[in-house]
Write an enzyme that holds these catalytic residues in place. Sequence first.
Site, PDB file in Angstrom:
ATOM      1  N   GLU A   8     -12.921  98.128   9.791  1.00 48.90           N
ATOM      2  CA  GLU A   8     -12.975  97.189   8.669  1.00 48.90           C
ATOM      3  C   GLU A   8     -14.431  96.826   8.370  1.00 48.90           C
ATOM      4  O   GLU A   8     -15.058  96.102   9.163  1.00 48.90           O
ATOM      5  CB  GLU A   8     -12.265  95.867   9.028  1.00 48.90           C
ATOM      6  CG  GLU A   8     -10.801  95.977   9.319  1.00 48.90           C
ATOM      7  CD  GLU A   8     -10.104  94.613   9.202  1.00 48.90           C
ATOM      8  OE1 GLU A   8      -9.080  94.569   8.532  1.00 48.90           O
ATOM      9  OE2 GLU A   8     -10.595  93.622   9.760  1.00 48.90           O
ATOM     10  N   HIS A  62     -11.578  91.259  16.284  1.00 49.95           N
ATOM     11  CA  HIS A  62     -11.642  91.171  14.827  1.00 49.95           C
ATOM     12  C   HIS A  62     -13.046  90.703  14.437  1.00 49.95           C
ATOM     13  O   HIS A  62     -13.704  89.983  15.203  1.00 49.95           O
ATOM     14  CB  HIS A  62     -10.589  90.187  14.308  1.00 49.95           C
ATOM     15  CG  HIS A  62     -10.435  90.242  12.825  1.00 49.95           C
ATOM     16  ND1 HIS A  62     -11.286  89.569  11.970  1.00 49.95           N
ATOM     17  CD2 HIS A  62      -9.577  90.931  12.045  1.00 49.95           C
ATOM     18  CE1 HIS A  62     -10.930  89.831  10.726  1.00 49.95           C
ATOM     19  NE2 HIS A  62      -9.898  90.652  10.736  1.00 49.95           N
TER      20      HIS A  62
HETATM   21  O1  G3P Z   1      -7.530  91.709   9.510  1.00 51.12           O
HETATM   22  C1  G3P Z   1      -7.464  92.099   8.190  1.00 51.12           C
HETATM   23  C2  G3P Z   1      -8.590  91.618   7.435  1.00 51.12           C
HETATM   24  O2  G3P Z   1      -9.775  91.360   8.054  1.00 51.12           O
HETATM   25  C3  G3P Z   1      -8.704  92.104   6.051  1.00 51.12           C
HETATM   26  O3  G3P Z   1      -8.722  90.950   5.315  1.00 51.12           O
HETATM   27  O4  G3P Z   1      -8.279  89.604   3.372  1.00 51.12           O
HETATM   28  O5  G3P Z   1      -9.628  91.678   3.177  1.00 51.12           O
HETATM   29  O6  G3P Z   1      -7.168  91.835   3.594  1.00 51.12           O
HETATM   30  P1  G3P Z   1      -8.439  91.034   3.769  1.00 51.12           P
END
Ligand code: G3P
Length: 226
Positions: A143, A95
């Site tokens: 992400e 992550h």
């Molecule tokens: O692992 C999921 C994450 O990094 C996304 O975070 O708070 O933007 O949904 P968020």
Amino acid sequence: MKLSYPLIIINYKTYLETLGKKGLQIAKIAEKISLEYGVCIVVAPQFVDIRKISEEVSIPVFAQHVDSYPPGAYTGHITPESIKEAGACGTLINHSEKRLRIDIIEEIVSRCNNLNLKTCICANNTLIAKALSLLKPEMIAVEPPELIGSGISVSKAKPEIIINSVNSIKSISPSVHVLCGAGITEGIDVKKAIEFGSEGVLVASAIAKSKDPEKILKEFAIALTK
Ligand code: G3P
């Protein structure tokens, strides 16, 4: 525990709102919505809560990270064996908030495969996502770090990262499921992600920080099925 796609992974991170009893409550909500809408919802609680949550709900439970060390004299490390014994059926790896070297990631994926643990490797961009897909995890979740926790979704702000990741990963590793995450806040973010070819979403703050996590999770589940 079997996974089905598209799916939602709720990453509890280290939010106080997801710790202990509150985390269990979220898992129970996720289980209820999963049954109601026939959607696979995975929860990734904090390590100390994996066992309790796994015992109380019948949805897949993931760890948020695992180390590559084998059982033995490795103080403070989290082994794949330990998360499995506690009831997890898989784990997030790499992550953005817990990055790892690629050789370590390879070792972890292989250790998890040997134990029948599913792996979801996170990647910060399309090129890294493509490269990591060669390690043949169960899933890659792309992400963009700058959107994590921002409330601005990857599907609105950077649709190209989803489309390009799906295309490039499927061209070399067709069996790897591609997810996306960062800033996912409302149903439309999930709907768009799926339209762009994503096979699920990774979410955190929208659930952890919500006054009504059931309402928002329901919205996500509905968007996933449409
Ligand atoms: O692992 C999921 C994450 O990094 C996304 O975070 O708070 O933007 O949904 P968020």
